[in-house]
Design a protein around this motif. Structure first.
Motif, PDB file in Angstrom:
ATOM      1  N   ARG A  15       0.809  -1.211   0.000  1.00 19.79           N
ATOM      2  CA  ARG A  15       0.000   0.000   0.000  1.00 19.79           C
ATOM      3  C   ARG A  15       0.849   1.271   0.000  1.00 19.79           C
ATOM      4  O   ARG A  15       0.335   2.382   0.020  1.00 19.79           O
ATOM      5  N   THR A  27     -10.209  -2.109   6.503  1.00 24.00           N
ATOM      6  CA  THR A  27      -9.878  -1.037   5.582  1.00 24.00           C
ATOM      7  C   THR A  27      -8.860  -0.112   6.242  1.00 24.00           C
ATOM      8  O   THR A  27      -8.724  -0.089   7.468  1.00 24.00           O
ATOM      9  N   THR A  28      -8.150   0.624   5.435  1.00 21.97           N
ATOM     10  CA  THR A  28      -7.161   1.576   5.937  1.00 21.97           C
ATOM     11  C   THR A  28      -7.424   2.937   5.322  1.00 21.97           C
ATOM     12  O   THR A  28      -7.595   3.042   4.107  1.00 21.97           O
ATOM     13  N   SER A  29      -7.462   3.958   6.165  1.00 16.93           N
ATOM     14  CA  SER A  29      -7.733   5.322   5.707  1.00 16.93           C
ATOM     15  C   SER A  29      -6.737   6.282   6.329  1.00 16.93           C
ATOM     16  O   SER A  29      -6.133   5.991   7.369  1.00 16.93           O
ATOM     17  N   ILE A  30      -6.597   7.447   5.719  1.00 17.88           N
ATOM     18  CA  ILE A  30      -5.651   8.442   6.198  1.00 17.88           C
ATOM     19  C   ILE A  30      -6.357   9.509   7.024  1.00 17.88           C
ATOM     20  O   ILE A  30      -7.513   9.859   6.766  1.00 17.88           O
ATOM     21  N   THR A  31      -5.681   9.999   8.054  1.00 13.23           N
ATOM     22  CA  THR A  31      -6.135  11.157   8.812  1.00 13.23           C
ATOM     23  C   THR A  31      -5.493  12.375   8.162  1.00 13.23           C
ATOM     24  O   THR A  31      -4.274  12.550   8.230  1.00 13.23           O
ATOM     25  N   PHE A  36      -2.136   6.707   9.018  1.00  8.72           N
ATOM     26  CA  PHE A  36      -3.151   5.801   8.516  1.00  8.72           C
ATOM     27  C   PHE A  36      -3.706   4.961   9.667  1.00  8.72           C
ATOM     28  O   PHE A  36      -2.948   4.489  10.515  1.00  8.72           O
ATOM     29  N   LYS A  64      -9.559  -0.009  10.235  1.00  9.71           N
ATOM     30  CA  LYS A  64     -10.938  -0.146  10.687  1.00  9.71           C
ATOM     31  C   LYS A  64     -11.502  -1.432  10.109  1.00  9.71           C
ATOM     32  O   LYS A  64     -11.340  -1.717   8.918  1.00  9.71           O
ATOM     33  N   ASN A  96      -0.931   9.329  -0.333  1.00  6.48           N
ATOM     34  CA  ASN A  96      -1.914   8.507  -1.036  1.00  6.48           C
ATOM     35  C   ASN A  96      -1.594   7.032  -0.880  1.00  6.48           C
ATOM     36  O   ASN A  96      -0.495   6.588  -1.203  1.00  6.48           O
ATOM     37  N   ARG A 118      -4.221   1.497  -4.166  1.00  7.01           N
ATOM     38  CA  ARG A 118      -5.448   0.719  -4.145  1.00  7.01           C
ATOM     39  C   ARG A 118      -5.159  -0.755  -3.931  1.00  7.01           C
ATOM     40  O   ARG A 118      -4.072  -1.242  -4.211  1.00  7.01           O
TER      41      ARG A 118
END
Length: 214
Positions: free
Chosen positions: A47, A86-90, A96, A99, A145, A148
């Protein structure tokens, strides 16, 4: 390809080749072990996340899923990890967080965050003492970023989907019940990892800041 995080450089970034930044809270609050599991570093590599960008919350999920999988006779993998969470950015910090995918969320009683989790950090040499697979190339800089997921992460063979379903059906696993004894038992099944946090034992792992920045 990822892009460098646009804010000022974080001290947790580790630009010198051969080193990585990790946090004390990963071990003291989240019960992570040494050497760092191969699927964690492979996930960060795939990622394009710097290891130091991953929050304690995500590490806690990783530990829990690894233990639950091991107790079912399943070896946690990058593919399984990507399927379950899932992995998301703050945006404000560049960190990252992980969740659980709602339909696979089997963890309860887990604090939503670990206060000041990134305050205490140190650098480690990338070798066989600190990484299960030291050959994996890690991004040293914070990345804005995340790459995907690969298409193969979304589908799966019959056996893979059976593993996903086996974990899903566990439901309502409490984080406080993921004891040191359960983690140690899981590690005996899946790796050569050891659960400890004692600086005296880290002569082959810890690098001082001067060594990294020099």
């Amino acid at each position: 390809m990822g892009e460098p995080f646009p804010h000022s450089i974080y001290v947790q970034e580790c630009p010198k080749i051969g080193y990585a930044c990790v946090y004390e809270s990963w071990f003291t609050n989240c019960s992570l072990w040494w050497p760092l599991p191969e699927f964690l570093t492979t996930y960060c590599h795939r990622r394009r996340i710097a290891l130091g960008q991953y929050t304690a919350n995500g590490i806690r999920i990783l530990v829990t899923l690894t233990v639950l999988a091991a107790e079912l006779g399943i070896s946690m993998s990058v593919r399984l990890f990507e399927k379950l969470m899932t992995t998301s950015i703050t945006a404000k910090t560049g960190f990252f967080y992980g969740k659980m995918v709602p339909k696979y969320n089997v963890i309860t009683g887990k604090p939503s965050k670990v206060n000041f989790w990134n305050r205490a950090y140190f650098y480690v040499k990338i070798n066989e003492a600190s990484f299960e697979d030291p050959s994996i190339v890690l991004n040293g800089y914070f990345n804005a970023n995340i790459d995907r997921l690969s298409k193969w992460s979304q589908g799966g063979t019959k056996s893979f989907l059976e593993e996903v379903e086996a974990i899903r059906t566990l439901s309502h696993q409490h984080w406080p019940d993921i004891s040191e004894a359960r983690i140690q038992a899981a590690l005996k099944r899946i790796s050569r990892g050891k659960l400890f946090f004692n600086r005296v034992l880290f002569t082959d792992i810890i690098a001082c800041a001067d060594e990294v920045s020099g």
